[in-house]
Design an enzyme around this catalytic site. Structure first.
Site, PDB file in Angstrom:
ATOM      1  NE  ARG A   1       3.653   1.829   5.720  1.00 24.05           N
ATOM      2  CZ  ARG A   1       3.424   0.918   4.784  1.00 24.05           C
ATOM      3  NH1 ARG A   1       2.253   0.334   4.705  1.00 24.05           N
ATOM      4  NH2 ARG A   1       4.360   0.566   3.958  1.00 24.05           N
TER       5      ARG A   1
ATOM      6  NE  ARG B   1       1.624   4.767   4.256  1.00 23.13           N
ATOM      7  CZ  ARG B   1       2.229   5.632   5.054  1.00 23.13           C
ATOM      8  NH1 ARG B   1       1.547   6.278   5.954  1.00 23.13           N
ATOM      9  NH2 ARG B   1       3.520   5.850   4.966  1.00 23.13           N
TER      10      ARG B   1
ATOM     11  CB  ILE C   1       4.932   9.372  -3.346  1.00 20.51           C
ATOM     12  CG1 ILE C   1       6.129  10.199  -3.823  1.00 20.51           C
ATOM     13  CG2 ILE C   1       5.354   8.191  -2.454  1.00 20.51           C
ATOM     14  CD1 ILE C   1       7.290   9.440  -4.396  1.00 20.51           C
TER      15      ILE C   1
ATOM     16  NE  ARG D   1       1.043   9.344  13.424  1.00 23.46           N
ATOM     17  CZ  ARG D   1       1.014   9.079  12.133  1.00 23.46           C
ATOM     18  NH1 ARG D   1      -0.045   9.363  11.419  1.00 23.46           N
ATOM     19  NH2 ARG D   1       2.038   8.521  11.545  1.00 23.46           N
TER      20      ARG D   1
END
Ligand code: EPU
Length: 419
Positions: free
Chosen positions: A91, A120, A328, A399
Site C-alpha cells: 500500500r 483504502r 480508522i 512485511r
C-alpha cells in the site's frame, strides 16, 4: 512459510526495537526529491522495505545496502511509472507518486491494493494534487497524474490521513509558492520526515501539528547534507509491551521512544500493568490482576489502530468486559474469529466494535495471519495459549517485523519457522 509456536511459557529478557516501518518507507520515497544520494540509517530489513527498494530500482534509482543502512541514489531516475506487480503488494507504494510527480512532472501508478483492513481509497491524494494544478487520468487499473507546473495550494484534509499528509508535504516541497495543509496528521514519523527535508533545503513548518506550511522550492531538487535516521517503531515497541503484559516475567523493551507511546502506556497502566519507563526503554511484566479497559483507536496521539489487535489479545486475559472501538478502518477485526477458535469470548458488535469478556484460557490452533499487525497479535495469542499453534501466511508478518522469530527466541519463546 509458517510459524510453529508452543505457548504457555513466561518470557523474560531484553528485546530491541527496530526502526519504524512507517518512517523508513516514506524516507525511501522522499529520495526522489533529491539531486544527490541519501543515506538512511537504522533501517529495518523488512519485506516492505525490500519491495520499496525494488520499486525504486525499477524506476532507475541505485540502491546500496549496508549495516542497518541504505544509500539511495536517485540521480538516474527518469521513469515515472510504478511497476504494477510490486506496487500492488504494498500500500505504501502510493507515497512514491507525490515525489515522482514533483520530480518528473508525471506519475503513473496502479490502484494500490491491500484491502484486507477495509477500503483504502486515494481520493484525498487526487484532490490534493488537483488543488496544486495537476491533472488526473483515471485509467481502468491505473492512474496517471501530470503537472507542467505544481503550484502551492491551501488544502484541508476531509479525513485525517497519514500517507496523504506525507504525500502532500513532499509534493509541495518542490512546488512553486506556499502550501498550507489543514487538518493534517500529526504522527511522529511525519515530523521526522519534515525535519530531514528541512535539513536538505525544504521549508516546512508546523509538521507534527494540524497545520503545516510549506514554501516550495519552485522545482529545485533537495540536497542531502546528513543521513536520515529512522525513528524507533512505536508500534513494534507497543506490541512488545503488550506481549510483556500478557506473558512477561520481566521484559525490557529497549531502544524505544516512550514519548511517542503515551496512549498505549496509559491503556496498559489502566489495565494494572506495571511499567518502568526510562529515557529509551520500558520494562514490563504480567500483572496479577489484569483489568479490562476500553480503547478507541484514533489518529496520533490517540490509541493507534495498528495496536488494537494485540491489545484485544491482551484483553482476552483481563478480568471483565472491554470494548475495542476501531474508528480508522473498517474490517480490522479479521483476527477475532481466530481468537474465538482459540477459546476467547469475543462478540463482534458491528464492523467497528468488538466486545471481549475475560479472562479465558486460550488453546493452540492452526490459524492464518490476516494482516501484519493482526499477525503479530496472533503470535502473542499463540505464545499465551496452551499447546501448539501453527500460524500460516507469515509473509504478512515479515512485511513489518524483521526476524521476529529469532528476536522472540531471545526471550525464550518457543517459535520456529517452517516451510
Ligand atoms: N482515507 C480516505 N481517502 C484517502 C486516504 C485515506 O478516505 O484518500 C481514509 C481511510 O479510508 C481511513 C482514513 O482515511 O479510513 C485514515 O487512513 P490513512 O490515510 O491515515 O492511512 P494510511 O496513510 O493509508 C497509515 C499507515 C497504516 C496506519 C494508518 C493509520 C503507512 C504506510 N500506513 O496508513 O499502517 O494504520 O496510517 O494510522 O504509513 C500498518 O503499518 O500496518 C498500517 C496499516
Amino acid at each position: 512459510m509458517k510459524f510453529i509456536i508452543r505457548g504457555g511459557k513466561r518470557l523474560a529478557g531484553t528485546i530491541e526495537v527496530n526502526g519504524a516501518k512507517n518512517s523508513v518507507l516514506k524516507a525511501m520515497a522522499a529520495s526522489l526529491l533529491f539531486s544527490n544520494p541519501i543515506t538512511i540509517k537504522n533501517t529495518p530489513f523488512i519485506e516492505d522495505v525490500l519491495r520499496m527498494r525494488e520499486l525504486l530500482e525499477d524506476l532507475g534509482a541505485k540502491v546500496e545496502e549496508g549495516d542497518r543502512m541504505l544509500v539511495i541514489d536517485p540521480t538516474s531516475v527518469r521513469d515515472g511509472k510504478l511497476n504494477k506487480e510490486i506496487a500492488e503488494r504494498l500500500r505504501a507504494s502510493i507515497v512514491l507518486a507525490g515525489p515522482l510527480l514533483a520530480r518528473n512532472g508525471w506519475a503513473d501508478f496502479p490502484y494500490p491494493g491491500g484491502c484486507v483492513i477495509g477500503k483504502r481509497p486515494i481520493d484525498i491524494f487526487l484532490s490534493g494534487w488537483q488543488a496544486m494544478g495537476a491533472k488526473i487520468m483515471d485509467g481502468k487499473d491505473h492512474f496517471r497524474v501530470t503537472a507542467k507546473k505544481l503550484r502551492g495550494a491551501d488544502f484541508a484534509f476531509r479525513v485525517v490521513s497519514v500517507t496523504g499528509t506525507e504525500t502532500m508535504m513532499m509534493t509541495a516541497a518542490l512546488a512553486s509558492g506556499k502550501t498550507v495543509l489543514r487538518n493534517a496528521a500529526m504522527e511522529p514519523e511525519i515530523l521526522s520526515l519534515a525535519d530531514f527535508l528541512n535539513d536538505s533545503g525544504a521549508k516546512i513548518s508546523g509538521a507534527g501539528t494540524p497545520k503545516i506550511e510549506i514554501i516550495g522550492t519552485g522545482g529545485r531538487l533537495l540536497r542531502a547534507k546528513r543521513p536520515f535516521t529512522v525513528i524507533p517503531d512505536r508500534i513494534e515497541a507497543g506490541s512488545f509491551l503488550i506481549l510483556g503484559a500478557a506473558i512477561g516475567k520481566k521484559i525490557k523493551v529497549a531502544g524505544c521512544e516512550p514519548e511517542h507511546m503515551t496512549a498505549i502506556i496509559t491503556a496498559l497502566r489502566e489495565a494494572n500493568v506495571p511499567l518502568e519507563i526510562g529515557k529509551d526503554f520500558i520494562s514490563v511484566s504480567k500483572p496479577r490482576n489484569l483489568k479490562a479497559v476500553n480503547v478507541q483507536t484514533r489518529e496520533y496521539p490517540g490509541f493507534p489502530t495498528d495496536l488494537q489487535a494485540p491489545f484485544a489479545v491482551l484483553m482476552t486475559q483481563a478480568e471483565g468486559e472491554s470494548v475495542i472501538f476501531e474508528t480508522i478502518w473498517e474490517s480490522r477485526f479479521g483476527y477475532a474469529e481466530n481468537l474465538k477458535r482459540m477459546g476467547a469470548n469475543i462478540f463482534l458488535a458491528d464492523q467497528h466494535r468488538i466486545l471481549i469478556k475475560g479472562p479465558h484460557h486460550l488453546r493452540g490452533r492452526e490459524i492464518e495471519s490476516p494482516d501484519l499487525r493482526a499477525g503479530l497479535a496472533l503470535i502473542v495469542a499463540a505464545l499465551l495459549a496452551k499447546g501448539e499453534s501453527v500460524i500460516s501466511n507469515i509473509y504478512q508478518i515479515d512485511r513489518g517485523y524483521e526476524k521476529i522469530d529469532e528476536r522472540l527466541r531471545e526471550l525464550s519463546a518457543e517459535i520456529q519457522r517452517i516451510n
